[in-house]
Design an enzyme around this catalytic site. Structure first.
Site, PDB file in Angstrom:
ATOM      1  CB  CYS A 116     -10.499   3.964   2.004  1.00  0.00           C
ATOM      2  SG  CYS A 116     -10.189   2.284   2.494  1.00  0.00           S
ATOM      3  NE  ARG A 121      -9.522   0.232   6.503  1.00  0.00           N
ATOM      4  CZ  ARG A 121      -8.390   0.627   5.912  1.00  0.00           C
ATOM      5  NH1 ARG A 121      -8.411   1.017   4.668  1.00  0.00           N
ATOM      6  NH2 ARG A 121      -7.252   0.663   6.588  1.00  0.00           N
ATOM      7  CG  ASP A 304      -1.946  -4.746   3.728  1.00  0.00           C
ATOM      8  OD1 ASP A 304      -1.345  -4.128   4.632  1.00  0.00           O
ATOM      9  OD2 ASP A 304      -3.168  -4.632   3.547  1.00  0.00           O
TER      10      ASP A 304
HETATM   11  C1  EPZ Z   1      -4.033  -1.760   9.089  1.00  0.00           C
HETATM   12  O1  EPZ Z   1      -5.227  -1.070   8.813  1.00  0.00           O
HETATM   13  C2  EPZ Z   1      -3.100  -1.450   7.929  1.00  0.00           C
HETATM   14  N1  EPZ Z   1      -2.836  -0.005   7.901  1.00  0.00           N
HETATM   15  C3  EPZ Z   1      -3.745  -1.899   6.614  1.00  0.00           C
HETATM   16  O2  EPZ Z   1      -2.810  -1.665   5.572  1.00  0.00           O
HETATM   17  C4  EPZ Z   1      -4.000  -3.405   6.717  1.00  0.00           C
HETATM   18  O3  EPZ Z   1      -4.643  -3.823   5.539  1.00  0.00           O
HETATM   19  C5  EPZ Z   1      -4.882  -3.705   7.926  1.00  0.00           C
HETATM   20  O4  EPZ Z   1      -4.262  -3.176   9.132  1.00  0.00           O
HETATM   21  C6  EPZ Z   1      -5.099  -5.191   8.137  1.00  0.00           C
HETATM   22  O5  EPZ Z   1      -3.864  -5.837   8.274  1.00  0.00           O
HETATM   23  C7  EPZ Z   1      -1.937   0.511   8.782  1.00  0.00           C
HETATM   24  O6  EPZ Z   1      -1.352  -0.197   9.596  1.00  0.00           O
HETATM   25  C8  EPZ Z   1      -1.694   1.983   8.702  1.00  0.00           C
HETATM   26  P1  EPZ Z   1      -7.775  -3.085  11.021  1.00  0.00           P
HETATM   27  P2  EPZ Z   1      -6.348  -0.926   9.978  1.00  0.00           P
HETATM   28  O7  EPZ Z   1      -8.225  -2.120  12.073  1.00  0.00           O
HETATM   29  O8  EPZ Z   1      -5.707  -0.942  11.301  1.00  0.00           O
HETATM   30  C9  EPZ Z   1     -12.463  -3.755  11.228  1.00  0.00           C
HETATM   31  C10 EPZ Z   1      -2.100  -0.907   3.483  1.00  0.00           C
HETATM   32  O9  EPZ Z   1      -2.370  -1.305   2.354  1.00  0.00           O
HETATM   33  N2  EPZ Z   1     -12.460  -2.706  12.267  1.00  0.00           N
HETATM   34  O10 EPZ Z   1      -6.825  -4.176  11.412  1.00  0.00           O
HETATM   35  O11 EPZ Z   1      -7.241   0.190   9.595  1.00  0.00           O
HETATM   36  C11 EPZ Z   1     -12.096  -3.208   9.859  1.00  0.00           C
HETATM   37  O12 EPZ Z   1     -13.241  -2.698   9.211  1.00  0.00           O
HETATM   38  C12 EPZ Z   1      -3.184  -0.755   4.520  1.00  0.00           C
HETATM   39  O13 EPZ Z   1      -0.940  -0.621   3.904  1.00  0.00           O
HETATM   40  C13 EPZ Z   1     -13.649  -2.401  12.921  1.00  0.00           C
HETATM   41  O14 EPZ Z   1     -14.695  -2.982  12.635  1.00  0.00           O
HETATM   42  O15 EPZ Z   1      -7.146  -2.294   9.810  1.00  0.00           O
HETATM   43  C14 EPZ Z   1     -11.536  -4.417   9.161  1.00  0.00           C
HETATM   44  O16 EPZ Z   1     -12.610  -5.188   8.633  1.00  0.00           O
HETATM   45  C15 EPZ Z   1      -4.554  -1.050   3.924  1.00  0.00           C
HETATM   46  N3  EPZ Z   1     -13.647  -1.450  13.885  1.00  0.00           N
HETATM   47  C16 EPZ Z   1     -10.886  -5.218  10.296  1.00  0.00           C
HETATM   48  O17 EPZ Z   1     -11.414  -4.688  11.514  1.00  0.00           O
HETATM   49  C17 EPZ Z   1     -12.499  -0.775  14.247  1.00  0.00           C
HETATM   50  O18 EPZ Z   1     -12.553   0.079  15.160  1.00  0.00           O
HETATM   51  C18 EPZ Z   1      -9.367  -5.077  10.358  1.00  0.00           C
HETATM   52  O19 EPZ Z   1      -9.076  -3.684  10.329  1.00  0.00           O
HETATM   53  C19 EPZ Z   1     -11.297  -1.091  13.571  1.00  0.00           C
HETATM   54  C20 EPZ Z   1     -11.296  -2.070  12.588  1.00  0.00           C
END
Ligand code: EPZ
Length: 416
Positions: A116, A121, A304
């Site tokens: 995105c 992601r 966020d």
């Molecule tokens: C959740 O996304 C939220 N979405 C996001 O909110 C929020 O920004 C994010 O957590 C961080 O707090 C929901 O809860 C639906 P992560 P998520 O997995 O779970 C890396 C909004 O605006 N990663 O915690 O997708 C990733 O690339 C949205 O409401 C991996 O490398 O985020 C990132 O750099 C945007 N491998 C970091 O971890 C994976 O398998 C944190 O991502 C998973 C994640």
């Protein structure tokens, strides 16, 4: 393409009710896949992403009874264990059906979520965790295909803290055979809300809210009733908007204990904040002071809220550093803020914002959900009219935002 037109300069004043949290509602809706009984959710926000997730569950065979602010899901006739690309591509949170489907039915085909605007992601940690629990996973033609006779408890270490990764595996482990320990787990309040809902359904979960969560699998989960927690990011967004416009607002039906770092930063910026039960009152007299922010997993400053604080810093007194450590491309709002006259220099994941005494209205484009909120805040303080394009991003995560802002005195209207 719908747009928002904002005439800036009016301080926000009055009271606003905070809606249920998008990032709690989405995983908790997926928990309905774990039981044949009815899961009734209240304080549900009316958001585009919630509608998308409901449709995704319905196409699998989940029955959904919708009432204002409520949805009751019944998963006794689920006959399709698949999340198709056209539904996953618009909402990455669809990945959250993977764990529950494998746990309950032993089979799931979920489209790989595309990237995105804010980053690639990946979902490798979700996949690695399910493999550790015995799922056989193949990835072909853009789909994750997971199969397991019955998932087994495992010890899983997250080398990166992942919110939905933690949530997916917590749901999968709830029906697994044996004990699962999630280490370096996400501590976000939305993870705790999901754990509370799963416990109400009969799951055995301990340690949610800390970095080590222990789940003892059970044979079956039952129905429950759960009230979605308030949205801490919507709360923070309105508080920053009030601070930026020099206003005075009261948030109702929210919680302060899930927003501590944001409230601290707003106080540092010069706002007066009073917390009483589930209301937060913010008063801002005069120009805000610039505040440094550095995003990191909860309980640190939330990514966020990064874009919203960048908007505040654009018109604050002094300069500030904004450091984004979670996502690799979450400065898309910088270009748009510059069009409004902001002075921002970006070096890698660090932005230095030099406060200017005013922004000038212009036409700008929303690129992602929180960037859209940032541009709304900038439009509320800019002199003249700001028109924000592609506001479908905003509708994904903020319930009736222009109605709520109008009620606080903002001069804002949606252009068809
Ligand atoms: C959740 O996304 C939220 N979405 C996001 O909110 C929020 O920004 C994010 O957590 C961080 O707090 C929901 O809860 C639906 P992560 P998520 O997995 O779970 C890396 C909004 O605006 N990663 O915690 O997708 C990733 O690339 C949205 O409401 C991996 O490398 O985020 C990132 O750099 C945007 N491998 C970091 O971890 C994976 O398998 C944190 O991502 C998973 C994640």
């Amino acid at each position: 393409m719908q747009k928002l037109a904002i005439q800036g300069g009016t301080p926000l004043r009055g009271e606003v009710r905070i809606s249920g949290a998008k990032n709690a509602a989405l995983p908790i809706m997926c928990a309905s896949l774990l039981t044949a009984d009815t899961l009734r959710l209240t304080n549900m926000p009316d958001l585009h992403d919630v509608i998308t997730m409901r449709k995704l569950l319905e196409q699998m065979g989940v029955a959904a009874q919708v009432a204002p602010g409520e949805i009751a899901f019944t998963g006794d006739l689920i006959n399709k264990w698949e999340a198709p690309y056209d539904m996953v591509k618009t909402m990455r949170a669809a990945i959250l059906v993977l764990g529950p489907l494998v746990a309950r039915f032993g089979d799931a085909r979920v489209s790989l979520p595309g990237g995105c605007a804010i980053g690639s992601r990946p979902v490798n940690l979700h996949i690695k965790g399910l493999q550790a629990m015995g799922a056989e996973i193949t990835i072909e033609h853009g789909y994750i295909h997971a199969k397991a006779k019955r998932l087994k408890g495992a010890r899983i270490f997250f080398d990166i803290v992942s919110v939905t990764g933690t949530e997916n595996l917590m749901m999968a482990a709830a029906l697994a055979d044996g004990v699962t320990v999630l280490e370096n787990a996400a501590r976000e309040p939305e993870v705790i809300d999901l754990a509370n809902c799963l416990r109400a359904m009969g799951a055995k979960i301990a340690g949610d809210g800390t970095d080590t969560i222990t789940i003892t699998g059970v044979e079956k989960l039952g129905g429950a009733e759960h009230r979605i927690m308030p949205d801490r990011i919507e709360s923070g967004t309105f508080l920053v908007a009030a601070a930026a416009t020099g206003g005075s607002i009261t948030l109702t039906e929210t919680r302060a204990d899930i927003l501590e770092t944001v409230l601290e930063k707003l106080t540092e910026a010069g706002a007066q904040i009073k917390v009483q039960g589930n209301t937060i009152h913010l008063e801002m007299n005069g120009r805000p002071k610039a505040v440094n922010v550095r995003t990191a997993p909860h309980p640190a400053f939330p990514t966020d809220m990064q874009a919203q604080f960048m908007a505040l810093n654009c018109i604050a007194e002094g300069s500030a550093m904004v450091v984004e450590t979670i996502f690799e491309n979450r400065f898309m709002h910088v270009q748009e803020l510059r069009r409004l006259g902001a002075q921002i220099d970006v070096e890698g994941n660090t932005a230095v914002v030099k406060g200017v005494d005013h922004l000038e209205g212009a036409t700008v484009m929303a690129t992602d959900l929180r960037a859209s909120a940032c541009l709304v805040i900038a439009g509320l303080v800019a002199q003249g009219e700001t028109v924000i394009d592609r506001i479908y991003h905003l509708d994904r995560g903020y319930e009736h935002i222009e109605a709520k802002l109008e009620k606080l005195g903002a001069n804002i209207r949606r252009l068809k």
